[in-house]
Design a protein around this motif. Sequence first.
Motif, PDB file in Angstrom:
ATOM      1  N   ASP A  54      34.489-121.977  60.635  1.00 57.52           N
ATOM      2  CA  ASP A  54      34.923-120.738  59.980  1.00 57.52           C
ATOM      3  C   ASP A  54      33.668-120.041  59.439  1.00 57.52           C
ATOM      4  O   ASP A  54      32.574-120.584  59.484  1.00 57.52           O
ATOM      5  N   ARG A  55      33.879-118.842  58.887  1.00 57.25           N
ATOM      6  CA  ARG A  55      32.796-118.117  58.244  1.00 57.25           C
ATOM      7  C   ARG A  55      32.913-118.390  56.750  1.00 57.25           C
ATOM      8  O   ARG A  55      33.966-118.146  56.161  1.00 57.25           O
ATOM      9  N   TYR A 102      31.249-117.857  52.934  1.00 52.22           N
ATOM     10  CA  TYR A 102      30.257-117.192  52.084  1.00 52.22           C
ATOM     11  C   TYR A 102      30.141-117.980  50.786  1.00 52.22           C
ATOM     12  O   TYR A 102      31.143-118.184  50.081  1.00 52.22           O
ATOM     13  N   THR A 139      32.627-122.475  65.940  1.00 56.01           N
ATOM     14  CA  THR A 139      31.414-122.064  65.230  1.00 56.01           C
ATOM     15  C   THR A 139      31.659-121.933  63.727  1.00 56.01           C
ATOM     16  O   THR A 139      32.675-121.385  63.312  1.00 56.01           O
ATOM     17  N   THR A 140      30.704-122.431  62.946  1.00 50.06           N
ATOM     18  CA  THR A 140      30.748-122.238  61.499  1.00 50.06           C
ATOM     19  C   THR A 140      29.546-121.392  61.110  1.00 50.06           C
ATOM     20  O   THR A 140      28.433-121.638  61.581  1.00 50.06           O
ATOM     21  N   ILE A 141      29.783-120.402  60.260  1.00 48.23           N
ATOM     22  CA  ILE A 141      28.669-119.596  59.763  1.00 48.23           C
ATOM     23  C   ILE A 141      28.653-119.702  58.247  1.00 48.23           C
ATOM     24  O   ILE A 141      29.648-119.391  57.587  1.00 48.23           O
ATOM     25  N   GLU A 198      27.106-118.277  54.982  1.00 46.49           N
ATOM     26  CA  GLU A 198      26.338-117.125  54.495  1.00 46.49           C
ATOM     27  C   GLU A 198      25.933-117.332  53.047  1.00 46.49           C
ATOM     28  O   GLU A 198      26.623-118.030  52.305  1.00 46.49           O
ATOM     29  N   VAL A 223      21.382-117.442  56.447  1.00 49.61           N
ATOM     30  CA  VAL A 223      22.572-117.595  57.295  1.00 49.61           C
ATOM     31  C   VAL A 223      22.369-118.788  58.233  1.00 49.61           C
ATOM     32  O   VAL A 223      21.431-118.805  59.024  1.00 49.61           O
ATOM     33  N   ARG A 247      24.065-121.134  61.179  1.00 50.19           N
ATOM     34  CA  ARG A 247      25.130-121.092  62.188  1.00 50.19           C
ATOM     35  C   ARG A 247      25.219-122.469  62.849  1.00 50.19           C
ATOM     36  O   ARG A 247      24.216-123.005  63.312  1.00 50.19           O
TER      37      ARG A 247
END
Length: 437
Positions: free
Chosen positions: A153-154, A156, A178-180, A182, A211, A213
Motif C-alpha cells: 500500500d502507500r 505516509y 508494491t509498498t510506498i 512516504e 520515499v 519503494r
Amino acid sequence: MKLVIKGRRPLTGSVKVHGAKNAVLPIIAASILCHGESVISQVPHLEDVYTAVEVMASLGVDARLKGSTLILNTGGLDGFEAPYELVRRMRASFLVTGPLLARLGHARISLPGGCAIGTRPIDLHLKGLEALGARIRTNHGLIEASASRLVGDRIYLDYPSVGATEHLMMASTLAEGTTIIENAAEEPEIVDLANYLNAAGASIHGAGTKVVRVEGVNRLQGVRHQVIPDRIEAGTYMIAAAVAAGRVEVRGVVPDHLKAITAKLREAGIQVEEAESSMLVDAIGRRPVAVNVKTMPYPGFPTDLQAPIMALLAVSDGSGVIAETVFENRYIHVDELKRMGADIRVDGRTALVRGKRMLYGAPVSATDLRGGAALVLAALAAAGVSEVRGVEHIDRGYDSFDANLRRLGASIRRVRAVPAEEKAVSGLGGGSAGSGD
Ligand code: UD1
C-alpha cells in the motif's frame, strides 16, 4: 558497576569504531524474513545485541555470536511471541513483529514499556502494518497481529520515524505488490538494512531518501552482510577528544555519516581533518567556543549525540542553546551534569548551557545510554575524581568504552559498586527499562 574517572588528562591516540548498534538490531530482526543462514559481520559486543540474540533464540532461531560474527539460522523458526522480559529490556525487540507477520502470518508481542527518554509511541508502526492488511488487537499489554498475506500500500508517515520506516520496509518485502513509504526516515542504518534485504532477494528502492519503494517478492534467502560503522560511537569519541582537549584519530568510519558532527565541532573552533575512513580531531590547547545545536532526523544533528555535545557546551567559552526536537524529555542527564558544576537551564525542549572554565569531579548516575556517555565525557574534563554509576546503561550501546578511553590516556577504572549504590541507581528516574535508543 561504576566507572571511577580522574579528569583532566588529555586524550591522544587512535580508536577504531565498531559496527553500528542501530544497524545490527533491525538486521537481526530482518533475518526472520530469510530462509536459511545469514552471517553478519562487524557485530559489536553490546548488551542490546545480546538481548536481540535472546529474542531470536526465543523464536526458535539458532543465533550464535562468534567474535564479531553473528550467525543466524532460521531453519527452526517456530515461535511468534517475543517475551515481555526481552521487549521490556530493549524497545527495538518490537521490530520482530513485522517480520514474524510477513513470514508466519502471526505475531504476539508485549507493548514496549515506558522509557527514560520520553514517551515513545508505536502508533506509526501499527498504522503502517494495518495499512499492509494486518489485523491488530491490543489487550492485557499484548499486541496480537495477524494476516494471511500482507498486501502492499502507500503509507505516509506523520513523522520520519527510524523504527517505523525500518519496520514497514521489512514487513513489505514479502507483501503482495508494491509498498510506498512516504516521509520515510533517511538514516544510514536504514540504507544498511535495505542493502542486507536486497542482497537476500528483496526489491527495495530509495532507502536513504524520503520515499522508499518496495516491490514484494515471494522468498528471501539468508546472506552474508557486513554492518556499517557506528556513527554515534564515532561521534562520541570525536566529542570526547574536544571535551578533553585531546588529539584523537577515530578510525573505521564513513565521514559522510558524520557531517553534522564535524560541522558543529569546527564551528566550535575544534580542528577536524577528514580522511577516507577516519577523522582526526585536534583540540590540543583549545577551549571550545559555545555553539547552538538543534537535533533533527538525519542528515541533521543526531539526538543520540545531544547529551555528549551538552558535555562539550558545559566547558565551552560562552553560552549555547540546545533544542531537542526528536524526543520529549531527553534531558535526564542534566541534573547529573549540574552536580559536576555545569550551568544548564532547561525550559521545555530547549536547554541553555553557560560554559564553565572548569567542571568538578562528583559522584553521578547514568540513567540512560547516551546520557551516561555524556557523564563520562564531562568527567574526563573535570578536575578531580568522578564516579559514574549505572554503567550497564553505557554497556547497552558502547563496546569497550572504558577500555578504549583508557588506551587514549584517560584515567578510568571499572569497579564494582557496593550493593547500596546499585540500588540507589536502579531507583533513579523510574529506571530505564525499555529505553530504546
Ligand atoms: C531510533 C534509534 C535511536 C534514535 C532514534 C532517533 C534504533 C534502535 N534506535 O529509535 O537510537 O535516538 O532512532 O534517531 O535505531 N514516534 C512516534 N510514533 C511512532 C514511532 C516514533 O510518535 O510510532 C516518535 C518518537 O516518540 C520520537 C520520534 O518519533 O519522538 C523519533 O522516534 P524514532 O525515529 O521512531 O526512533 P526509534 O526508531 O525508536
